[in-house]
Write a protein that holds these residues in place. Structure first.
Motif, PDB file in Angstrom:
ATOM      1  N   ALA A  32       1.041   9.332  -5.823  1.00 38.18           N
ATOM      2  CA  ALA A  32       1.519  10.688  -5.516  1.00 38.18           C
ATOM      3  C   ALA A  32       2.393  11.229  -6.636  1.00 38.18           C
ATOM      4  O   ALA A  32       2.302  12.415  -6.986  1.00 38.18           O
ATOM      5  CB  ALA A  32       2.285  10.682  -4.200  1.00 38.18           C
ATOM      6  N   THR A  38       0.815   4.102  -2.850  1.00 40.20           N
ATOM      7  CA  THR A  38       0.633   5.505  -2.485  1.00 40.20           C
ATOM      8  C   THR A  38       1.710   6.379  -3.113  1.00 40.20           C
ATOM      9  O   THR A  38       1.420   7.472  -3.623  1.00 40.20           O
ATOM     10  CB  THR A  38       0.656   5.666  -0.954  1.00 40.20           C
ATOM     11  OG1 THR A  38      -0.371   4.853  -0.392  1.00 40.20           O
ATOM     12  CG2 THR A  38       0.453   7.104  -0.547  1.00 40.20           C
ATOM     13  N   PHE A  46       0.829  -1.211   0.000  1.00 37.54           N
ATOM     14  CA  PHE A  46       0.000   0.000   0.000  1.00 37.54           C
ATOM     15  C   PHE A  46       0.863   1.261   0.000  1.00 37.54           C
ATOM     16  O   PHE A  46       0.520   2.265  -0.627  1.00 37.54           O
ATOM     17  CB  PHE A  46      -0.955   0.017   1.187  1.00 37.54           C
ATOM     18  CG  PHE A  46      -2.052  -1.001   1.088  1.00 37.54           C
ATOM     19  CD1 PHE A  46      -2.660  -1.298  -0.121  1.00 37.54           C
ATOM     20  CD2 PHE A  46      -2.489  -1.669   2.208  1.00 37.54           C
ATOM     21  CE1 PHE A  46      -3.665  -2.235  -0.221  1.00 37.54           C
ATOM     22  CE2 PHE A  46      -3.505  -2.620   2.126  1.00 37.54           C
ATOM     23  CZ  PHE A  46      -4.086  -2.902   0.910  1.00 37.54           C
TER      24      PHE A  46
END
Length: 76
Positions: free
Chosen positions: A55, A51, A47
């Motif tokens: 981003a 992320t 995860f």
């Protein structure tokens, strides 16, 4: 020299590779046997890499600066 290394495209490819490698490693190690705490840590790592990839792709681009030419300076 380092401009190509730290470009947007390289950041996108790097984070995509990070997601793939962390997912593959976690899946392989889970298949060979992990306890619940180790599996939770592996999922958190996946995860986290997802992320980072998201981003990098949605980070706003820097604003362009208008460059004044010699003609603009003579007109002022």
């Amino acid at each position: 020299m380092l401009k190509g290394l730290f470009s947007q495209g390289m950041a996108e490819w790097g984070t995509a590779c990070l997601v793939f490698i962390s997912g593959a490693m976690a899946g392989r190690l889970m298949a060979t046997g992990m306890n619940e705490i180790q599996a939770a840590g592996a999922l958190i790592a996946i995860f986290g890499s997802v992320t980072a990839a998201v981003a990098v792709r949605i980070w706003p681009a820097p604003e362009r600066v208008k460059v004044r030419s010699d003609q603009d300076r003579r007109d002022s």
